[in-house]
Design a protein around this motif. Structure first.
Motif, PDB file in Angstrom:
ATOM      1  N   TRP A 146      57.758  44.923  36.905  1.00 48.03           N
ATOM      2  CA  TRP A 146      56.614  44.254  37.482  1.00 48.03           C
ATOM      3  C   TRP A 146      55.420  45.155  37.248  1.00 48.03           C
ATOM      4  CZ3 TRP A 146      58.808  47.593  40.695  1.00 48.03           C
ATOM      5  CH2 TRP A 146      59.751  47.412  41.474  1.00 48.03           C
ATOM      6  N   ASN A 147      54.155  44.358  37.177  1.00 43.45           N
ATOM      7  CA  ASN A 147      53.029  45.326  37.054  1.00 43.45           C
ATOM      8  C   ASN A 147      53.088  45.982  38.411  1.00 43.45           C
ATOM      9  OD1 ASN A 147      51.886  44.913  34.265  1.00 43.45           O
ATOM     10  ND2 ASN A 147      51.906  42.555  35.192  1.00 43.45           N
ATOM     11  N   VAL A 198      51.912  47.303  45.342  1.00 42.27           N
ATOM     12  CA  VAL A 198      52.035  45.840  45.125  1.00 42.27           C
ATOM     13  C   VAL A 198      52.953  45.715  43.867  1.00 42.27           C
ATOM     14  CG1 VAL A 198      50.611  43.994  44.517  1.00 42.27           C
ATOM     15  CG2 VAL A 198      49.579  45.707  45.550  1.00 42.27           C
ATOM     16  N   CYS A 199      53.839  44.650  44.033  1.00 42.33           N
ATOM     17  CA  CYS A 199      54.416  44.414  42.583  1.00 42.33           C
ATOM     18  C   CYS A 199      53.784  43.074  42.342  1.00 42.33           C
ATOM     19  CB  CYS A 199      55.882  44.132  42.919  1.00 42.33           C
ATOM     20  SG  CYS A 199      56.846  45.508  43.710  1.00 42.33           S
ATOM     21  N   GLU A 200      53.256  42.962  41.019  1.00 42.94           N
ATOM     22  CA  GLU A 200      52.579  41.765  40.247  1.00 42.94           C
ATOM     23  C   GLU A 200      53.488  41.142  39.604  1.00 42.94           C
ATOM     24  OE1 GLU A 200      50.599  38.818  38.421  1.00 42.94           O
ATOM     25  OE2 GLU A 200      51.496  40.632  37.208  1.00 42.94           O
ATOM     26  N   VAL A 214      45.853  48.619  39.230  1.00 49.87           N
ATOM     27  CA  VAL A 214      47.354  48.610  38.376  1.00 49.87           C
ATOM     28  C   VAL A 214      47.716  50.239  37.969  1.00 49.87           C
ATOM     29  CG1 VAL A 214      48.635  47.977  36.365  1.00 49.87           C
ATOM     30  CG2 VAL A 214      47.151  46.334  37.358  1.00 49.87           C
ATOM     31  N   ASP A 239      46.689  34.156  36.253  1.00 50.73           N
ATOM     32  CA  ASP A 239      47.943  33.973  35.644  1.00 50.73           C
ATOM     33  C   ASP A 239      47.962  32.524  35.356  1.00 50.73           C
ATOM     34  OD1 ASP A 239      50.747  35.417  34.995  1.00 50.73           O
ATOM     35  OD2 ASP A 239      51.288  33.340  35.604  1.00 50.73           O
ATOM     36  N   VAL A 241      44.487  39.502  42.885  1.00 55.68           N
ATOM     37  CA  VAL A 241      45.817  38.945  43.088  1.00 55.68           C
ATOM     38  C   VAL A 241      45.851  38.156  44.551  1.00 55.68           C
ATOM     39  CG1 VAL A 241      46.882  40.769  41.834  1.00 55.68           C
ATOM     40  CG2 VAL A 241      46.771  40.619  44.340  1.00 55.68           C
ATOM     41  N   MET A 271      43.446  44.486  42.993  1.00 52.82           N
ATOM     42  CA  MET A 271      44.873  45.359  43.064  1.00 52.82           C
ATOM     43  C   MET A 271      44.598  46.271  41.920  1.00 52.82           C
ATOM     44  SD  MET A 271      48.628  44.170  41.537  1.00 52.82           S
ATOM     45  CE  MET A 271      49.636  45.465  40.819  1.00 52.82           C
ATOM     46  N   ALA A 305      53.038  39.895  44.639  1.00 49.54           N
ATOM     47  CA  ALA A 305      51.480  39.039  44.438  1.00 49.54           C
ATOM     48  C   ALA A 305      51.494  38.478  42.880  1.00 49.54           C
ATOM     49  CB  ALA A 305      50.556  40.264  44.649  1.00 49.54           C
ATOM     50  N   ILE A 306      50.597  37.777  42.735  1.00 51.34           N
ATOM     51  CA  ILE A 306      50.437  37.211  41.489  1.00 51.34           C
ATOM     52  C   ILE A 306      49.014  37.101  41.248  1.00 51.34           C
ATOM     53  CG2 ILE A 306      50.225  34.673  41.981  1.00 51.34           C
ATOM     54  CD1 ILE A 306      52.248  34.362  39.284  1.00 51.34           C
ATOM     55  N   ASN A 307      48.662  37.477  40.018  1.00 47.14           N
ATOM     56  CA  ASN A 307      47.415  37.413  39.326  1.00 47.14           C
ATOM     57  C   ASN A 307      46.722  36.047  39.592  1.00 47.14           C
ATOM     58  OD1 ASN A 307      44.882  37.661  37.880  1.00 47.14           O
ATOM     59  ND2 ASN A 307      45.648  38.848  36.400  1.00 47.14           N
TER      60      ASN A 307
END
Length: 336
Positions: free
Chosen positions: A141-142, A171-173, A97, A212, A187, A95, A207-209
């Motif tokens: 979000w990021n 994408v919204c992280e 940013v 994290d 992600v 992703m 999504a999530i890193n």
């Protein structure tokens, strides 16, 4: 030891001393990650001419739209086995940013410029920022894009009955950390929401890193509801309302605002990746989109490192930042 100290100093010098002290990962992991892609700012921040270019580990200028692979290949030997055990078929995407959480400037990959630097969006000659709609501050979000994806404007989506918005997929992280503009993170997708933005389909991948601290808890959209109560509702609300302070109507959401699950999200991403492949090999009409790239050797748009360097060098070097209008800090209260 000396190498690591030298690398740290180099990273400081590049303005890339990004949360390294906070990173829980091993020194090798963060070093590889930090050195993988780097950013170079050009022009004067907060003006129409500001651009952020990306370079790869070999110091080549690249396009964040075309040259960064969609699928993240984990090269680390130091990723703890427990992470991969949670789901052996884990799909991990890169992703880019564009907008760090809590910021307002509407930064985006410039799809119509050579090498597609990140720049601030412009409407009617003015730099665009999103309004703070009570109780939110900037983006919640990021926010960014998946490289090597394209929402084809000539393709009518069977689910939304609308055409693509001509951009990489958004994408919204939702993780716990704030990332930097231009940072490339890995992600895992959890779900997707379909925004109908002025008649076009605009998918928002949730999504999530994978790095994290809480990533292991999140494997599908219901986990977001469970572990971050209220976040999905706030996301739908934010996306519906963000243009209202500019005098526009609310955006519509497809599927009655329902978030689709991970499996659905992965299929949508794969489809946009196929559309991008057609674009980069000149099998689809990209219109004004600039497909210049450095690493896709079988693409008719592939250019030399030297050409890429001269594109970047034609943009003025980084200058001191301009002031930002106080309007960005206003809070907007919308009647329900």
């Amino acid at each position: 030891g000396e190498f690591r100290e030298g690398a740290m100093n180099a990273l400081r010098g590049c303005g890339l001393w990004l949360r390294v002290c906070k990173a829980a990962a091993s020194p090798q992991t963060w070093l590889r990650r930090m050195l993988h892609y780097r950013t170079e700012e050009r022009g004067r921040p907060n003006t129409l001419e500001y651009r952020l270019y990306l370079k790869d580990a070999e110091d080549k200028y690249i396009s964040p739209f075309h040259d960064i692979p969609l699928y993240a290949v984990t090269e680390d030997k130091d990723i703890p086995p427990k992470r991969s055990k949670t789901n052996r078929n884990e799909v991990i995407f890169n992703m880019v940013v564009e907008v760090p959480r809590w910021t307002n400037a509407k930064m985006e990959i410039a799809t119509k410029e050579p090498l597609n630097p990140i720049k601030q969006d412009v409407k009617k000659g003015k730099l665009r920022s999103v309004a703070n709609i009570f109780p939110y501050k900037g983006y919640i979000w990021n926010y960014g894009a998946l490289p090597q994806t394209w929402e084809d404007p000539s393709f009518k989506d069977k689910d939304t009955d609308c055409f693509g918005d001509n951009d990489p997929i958004d994408v919204c992280e939702i993780g716990s950390q704030v990332y930097s503009r231009g940072e490339v993170i890995q992600v895992k997708p959890l779900g997707v929401l379909a925004l109908i933005d002025e008649g076009e389909t605009d998918w928002k991948v949730i999504a999530i890193n994978v790095e994290d601290p809480e990533a292991e808890k999140f494997n599908d959209i219901e986990d977001v509801r469970k572990h971050k109560p209220g976040y999905l509702e706030a996301t739908a609300d934010w996306l519906k309302l963000y243009k209202v302070p500019d005098g526009k109507p609310e955006n519509q959401l497809a599927f009655n605002g329902e978030f689709k699950n991970k499996e659905f999200a992965v299929e949508i991403i794969k489809s946009t990746h196929e559309h991008w492949k057609a674009l980069i090999h000149k099998k689809a009409d990209g219109g004004a989109i600039d497909c210049k790239n450095v690493l896709i050797s079988d693409s008719p748009f592939c250019c030399s490192e030297g050409e890429a360097r001269s594109i970047v060098q034609s943009v003025p070097v980084l200058d001191s930042a301009d002031g930002v209008s106080q309007e960005v800090n206003m809070w907007h209260f919308l009647s329900k």
